[in-house]
Design a protein around this motif. Structure first.
Motif, mmCIF file in Angstrom:
data_model
loop_
_atom_site.group_PDB
_atom_site.id
_atom_site.type_symbol
_atom_site.label_atom_id
_atom_site.label_comp_id
_atom_site.label_asym_id
_atom_site.label_seq_id
_atom_site.Cartn_x
_atom_site.Cartn_y
_atom_site.Cartn_z
ATOM 1 N N PHE A 384 0.847 -1.035 -0.040
ATOM 2 C CA PHE A 384 0.049 0.022 -0.054
ATOM 3 C C PHE A 384 0.785 1.219 -0.113
ATOM 4 O O PHE A 384 1.708 1.379 0.847
ATOM 5 C CB PHE A 384 -0.862 0.052 1.136
ATOM 6 N N GLN A 385 0.524 2.088 -0.956
ATOM 7 C CA GLN A 385 1.442 3.395 -1.227
ATOM 8 C C GLN A 385 0.520 4.320 -0.571
ATOM 9 O O GLN A 385 -0.384 4.808 -1.137
ATOM 10 C CB GLN A 385 1.826 3.606 -2.453
ATOM 11 N N ILE A 386 0.521 4.832 0.695
ATOM 12 C CA ILE A 386 -0.222 5.668 1.577
ATOM 13 C C ILE A 386 0.527 7.026 1.614
ATOM 14 O O ILE A 386 1.296 6.985 2.620
ATOM 15 C CB ILE A 386 -0.871 5.218 2.855
ATOM 16 N N ASP A 387 -0.149 8.152 1.183
ATOM 17 C CA ASP A 387 0.558 9.391 1.186
ATOM 18 C C ASP A 387 1.960 9.339 0.874
ATOM 19 O O ASP A 387 2.899 9.968 1.459
ATOM 20 C CB ASP A 387 0.185 10.002 2.557
ATOM 21 N N GLY A 388 2.415 8.501 -0.030
ATOM 22 C CA GLY A 388 3.805 8.441 -0.705
ATOM 23 C C GLY A 388 4.493 7.482 0.071
ATOM 24 O O GLY A 388 5.559 7.089 -0.239
#
Length: 457
Positions: A384-388
């Protein structure tokens, strides 16, 4: 490259062969030699079946490995376990048994209701086999497996597949297997929400797994051909009920989600509290039955109990996405090179590509995840790429098509619609002569992820 540690690949669960072991029984002498062993040669400190190993089997294995079950031996009788000792050690050390595909060690997320042995439990089983499987003293009361989860809900609807006698296909990818799809109409006159389910096989010895696909019969496939038309054509291919299906709900049937996944040992599944999946009037649940016929045969009619509600606190959605598959449909020319021990493909997409706006929420909890590949699959990693920032969402080291299911998170990650999901798949094509293309068929491959999400409260 994969970031998680690889433990190596073991035998598939239904391919493990028996190995000869010897039973030692109880020692009739308490004397020990200088080596610390009894006169019988048994280490008195070694684990025993009744004292150390059977409690592990009862907790993690017995729901499948019981009389009349699909497993090839039972684990609650010493004399039945001993011939399988070496195979058991290999399976638990490779973590192909108990079947739980995603890593639950904590290195990459943890999941509820995990059939996951601790390192100490694996060491205990291995030490017991290495000590020649001493029996130990049989207790008056044998340990019992955990009580099965109970299906919750005020309205429980029971449906069943028609009586069917499966026949093994005898092909290289389905030697003892038969995959058959049966449509069940779920939506009646009003919108309903599916909140959980329970699968009750009619023939435990042959039902290997069940997957339920949500299908809108009126959805257009191509031109003026709808899902209903495709399913009618498939159903008319032979005189038996239902139709043959390996990939999803049948060739060219477009699905809107996978709300039901079941394998032996799984009891009732209740979706996370307050959530449910929408079924509109006329919607169909296509049940893909996988029958495994190496050890038994006969006919089957499997019952499925569905927990339905008129409304839910949070509408959930199980969205599917596979850029690898879409590349095949769009003529992108993607294919897997044959004859290679490792072929890797990766893709990423925004969460909105899976579930749309789902009511316009700004944040979603990812409550569960459904990985999917076909027979050549080896490993998969989901990030998961969350806020970079990237975090590991799921890692599978030993993919097995026959044990796929939805895995529910203990601590659901929270994503915005613009956050991205990155998927990396690895296949072994050493036994394949021609390039492997994306697709639904048994000769094709997929790199699909489904996510079960609901708006964050």
């Amino acid at each position: 490259m994969f970031l998680c540690v690889s433990w190596g690949v073991g035998c598939a669960p239904n391919e493990a062969s028996t190995s000869q072991g010897s039973s030692t029984g109880d020692s009739d002498s308490d004397s020990e030699g200088e080596t610390g062993e009894s006169e019988t040669g048994v280490d008195p400190n070694a684990p025993t079946y009744y004292g150390d190993v059977l409690p592990i089997f009862a907790n993690a294995c017995e729901n499948c490995h019981d009389d009349g079950g699909i497993a090839p031996f039972v684990t609650n009788r010493y004399e039945d376990v001993v011939p399988w000792g070496t195979a058991i050690t290999a399976a638990v050390e490779a973590r192909t048994m108990p079947p739980f595909l995603v890593d639950n060690s904590g290195a990459c997320s943890t999941f509820s209701h995990a059939r996951w042995l601790t390192d100490d439990e694996i060491s205990t089983i291995a030490a017991w086999v290495a000590a020649d499987m001493p029996e130990g003293e049989k207790p008056a009361q044998l340990p019992e497996p955990p009580a099965p989860e109970v299906l919750e809900g005020e309205t429980i609807v029971e449906v069943a597949t028609p009586s069917y006698t499966p026949v093994a296909k005898g092909t290289s990818d389905a030697l003892y297997d038969d995959y058959r799809c049966f449509p069940i109409v779920v939506g009646e006159d009003t919108t309903q929400f599916l909140q959980g389910f329970e699968v009750v096989p009619g023939n435990d010895a042959i039902v290997h797994h069940v997957v339920g696909f949500k299908v809108d019969p009126e959805r257009t496939v191509v031109g003026n051909i709808t899902n209903a038309g495709i399913m009618e054509l498939l159903d008319g291919q032979d005189e038996e009920p239902g139709w043959e299906c390996f990939g999803a709900a049948g060739e060219n049937v477009l699905v809107d989600g996978v709300p039901l996944t079941w394998a032996p040992g799984v009891s009732a599944i209740n979706y996370p509290e307050g959530t449910g999946i929408r079924f509109e009037p006329g919607d169909v649940l296509v049940l893909q039955m996988h029958y495994y016929l190496a050890n038994a045969g006969g006919d089957d009619s499997t019952a499925v109990r569905l927990s339905m509600a008129d409304q839910v606190e949070r509408e959930g959605a199980l969205g599917l996405f596979d850029q690898f598959l879409f590349s095949g449909f769009s003529g992108g020319g993607v294919e897997l090179e044959p004859g290679k021990p490792s072929v890797i493909y990766g893709w990423d997409a925004a969460l909105s590509s899976f579930v749309g706006d789902l009511g316009g929420a700004s944040e979603f909890e990812v409550l569960g995840i459904l990985p999917h590949m076909h027979r050549l699959g080896q490993r998969m990693q989901v990030d998961f790429q969350i806020d970079g920032e990237q975090s590991c969402g799921a890692y599978i080291n030993n993919w097995d098509f026959d044990w796929q299911q939805v895995f529910f998170y203990e601590q659901p990650p929270v994503l915005k619609p613009s956050d991205r999901i990155k998927v990396t798949c690895e296949w072994n094509t050493e036994g394949v002569q021609n390039p492997v293309t994306p697709g639904f068929g048994s000769e094709n491959e997929m790199c699909l992820i489904g996510v079960y999400v609901a708006p964050k409260l």
